[in-house]
Design an enzyme around this catalytic site. Sequence first.
Site, PDB file in Angstrom:
ATOM      1  N   GLU A   1       0.010  -1.279   0.428  1.00  0.00           N
ATOM      2  CA  GLU A   1       0.460  -0.184  -0.423  1.00  0.00           C
ATOM      3  C   GLU A   1      -0.265  -0.151  -1.773  1.00  0.00           C
ATOM      4  O   GLU A   1      -0.528   0.927  -2.308  1.00  0.00           O
ATOM      5  CB  GLU A   1       1.975  -0.283  -0.639  1.00  0.00           C
ATOM      6  CG  GLU A   1       2.806   0.021   0.599  1.00  0.00           C
ATOM      7  CD  GLU A   1       2.971  -1.178   1.527  1.00  0.00           C
ATOM      8  OE1 GLU A   1       3.559  -1.016   2.603  1.00  0.00           O
ATOM      9  OE2 GLU A   1       2.494  -2.286   1.163  1.00  0.00           O
TER      10      GLU A   1
ATOM     11  N   LYS B   1       2.131  -7.994  22.263  1.00  0.00           N
ATOM     12  CA  LYS B   1       3.345  -7.318  21.844  1.00  0.00           C
ATOM     13  C   LYS B   1       4.011  -6.700  23.072  1.00  0.00           C
ATOM     14  O   LYS B   1       3.357  -6.064  23.892  1.00  0.00           O
ATOM     15  CB  LYS B   1       2.995  -6.236  20.824  1.00  0.00           C
ATOM     16  CG  LYS B   1       4.133  -5.797  19.942  1.00  0.00           C
ATOM     17  CD  LYS B   1       3.635  -4.889  18.831  1.00  0.00           C
ATOM     18  CE  LYS B   1       4.777  -4.496  17.909  1.00  0.00           C
ATOM     19  NZ  LYS B   1       4.332  -3.606  16.819  1.00  0.00           N
TER      20      LYS B   1
ATOM     21  N   ARG C   1       6.113  -1.780  -3.633  1.00  0.00           N
ATOM     22  CA  ARG C   1       5.066  -2.794  -3.589  1.00  0.00           C
ATOM     23  C   ARG C   1       3.802  -2.332  -4.315  1.00  0.00           C
ATOM     24  O   ARG C   1       2.946  -3.148  -4.654  1.00  0.00           O
ATOM     25  CB  ARG C   1       4.742  -3.129  -2.134  1.00  0.00           C
ATOM     26  CG  ARG C   1       5.897  -3.766  -1.394  1.00  0.00           C
ATOM     27  CD  ARG C   1       5.779  -3.588   0.109  1.00  0.00           C
ATOM     28  NE  ARG C   1       4.590  -4.184   0.670  1.00  0.00           N
ATOM     29  CZ  ARG C   1       4.522  -5.410   1.185  1.00  0.00           C
ATOM     30  NH1 ARG C   1       5.593  -6.180   1.188  1.00  0.00           N
ATOM     31  NH2 ARG C   1       3.406  -5.861   1.700  1.00  0.00           N
TER      32      ARG C   1
END
Length: 642
Positions: free
Chosen positions: A368, A282, A396
């Site tokens: 979630e 990243k 979600r």
Amino acid sequence: MTIPNTPRLLDDITFPSDLRGRSREELKQIADEVRQEVIETVSVTGGHLGSGLGVVELTVAIHAVFETPDDKLIFDVGHQCYPHKILTGRRDRIRTLRQGDGLSGFTKRAESEYDPFGAAHASTSISAGHGFAKARDLQGKDNHVICVIGDGSMSAGMAYEAMNNAGHDDSRLIVILNDNDMSIAPPVGAMSHYLSRLVSSRPYRGLRQLAKKMARPIGLESPARKAEEYLRGFAMGGTLFEELGFYYVGPIDGHDLDVLLPILENVRDVQRPILIHAVTQKGKGYAPAENSADKYHGVSKFSVLSGEQKKPTPKAPAYQKVFGQTLTKLGEQDDKIVAITAAMPSGTSTDIFGKAFPDRHFDVGIAEQHAVTFAAGLAADGMRPFCAIYSTFLQRGYDQVVHDVAIQGLPVRFAIDRAGLVGADGCTHAGSFDIGYLGALPGMVCMAASDEAELARMVVTAHQIDDAPSAFRYPRGEGLGVEIPENPQALEIGKGRVVREGSSIAILSYGARLQECLKAADMLAAQGLSATVADARFAKPLDTELTERLAREHEVLITIEEGAVGGYGAFVLQHLASVGALDHGLKIRTMTLPDIFQDQDTPYNMYEAAGLNARHVAAMAIEALGRGDVAEIERIAASAGR
């Protein structure tokens, strides 16, 4: 002496077809130029930087090998798609990224045929890809479907549900696991690359088929298959994916085009589900991002040379920090408090609590559903969980809120961050629906903070609610600068407050539009129209006494909220209708977010488009009352620069 500029190959790339047939050296140069373009763009627009830098070579390789847009490329999550946008006919608009009327910060079907599926939430790509693969097969087509999913997204169960189903169906599907923090992969080296090229090659696959034919008649097919799977799993990892029905290749260096290109070419014609495990970095290629703890995941405008972000000096603490700090103070007094977040410890400021109480802070990843039921289990055994999730992400976990929390009456406390419109992230991240979807649940206590001091009091209030689930919502960004009490006191459940007394018009605000309501009252006062302004505080239980009084004592009642149709205003209407308050006389209006999904812009412009700023409230009051001058309201607003 003037040094001639090196010709930019990227200038010749308008669409992915312009990549095909180019040499590896040319593709490497194009990748370098795309990376620089991403850095320069985000330095101007702000946005997600590290994730896009991590997939530059992977994106170039995919578009060079596959025939997009006929071949479907699905990103998960869409914030890694900036290089993809540059290569797919949108480079001329790339500096409108995340701006009003500009490009979305995520993949978006309405924006380009190269975005076959919109994605701003995580873990959707494999399910969608399986759908595309099945649609292809049912329609007799022969295109490829490629899903690029980050390792963080693999923490959500939906990804495994999709892999299990796609593997069972034996659908021709390519999944590329973008592993950007080495959370799964062993070290990548020459032997790993060699083995990956070997197992993805046609000769190896052919030998495999021959061995299966030889083993089947003598009853050794299953043992031989298991032995080969576990040998490859031992050498390279991936046994889990094999068990789900995917042929595993990897790990490979996701930045090495000499590795990526031949492997993608090898797997292009594999007639079964395949997973390529690509290890990336990243922030790759930009030192400030590589050296940052969060790899510059989300950034404001910054200096390309230094990497220094241009953040305005805050005038007041952010709402999320008020939540984190208040919860931490409570945690010092109550060792049963635990904080839960779903991959957003800094975004929700539960990391403040986590630094003080690491054993009582849980980041469950992008999961979630699990976060909600995990909190329910903690609550069922006597703990006091605060589950901090953005409004848009709590969607979600809604079934778990209903089934695991509300039906059982468990005292889980939901801290709902990013309530209302959120600016540059647009409709996918707007907190539009939680008022309605939580307020519909029996026994749920729903609160909304009008300022940071109110938020602190609501955290304390939720802490004291031990016999029911509760939720308090608050917006993104800075507070108003009001003083926060050293020891905030709990609110009386289901009771609002009158902030300003008037006579003709009542404005009943739920949440952070209260200041706009007070400005509207000033505008009305300039025309001799007296307005009461009240802060509802609670959507459930509704303050029926306050609501009925406002309806009884005023000609006009206006409700306003930073939520969709079917929320607080609907609750007020339902109650007033049930007690006959709408049978005669009263003029009532509800002001909500419009019944559309609003594209990104500045928060102010989004609320202006939504019709929820002060001038809109004042104009609504005049229209309902039948007295006053709307043009004068517009003049006042214009003179104030609003």
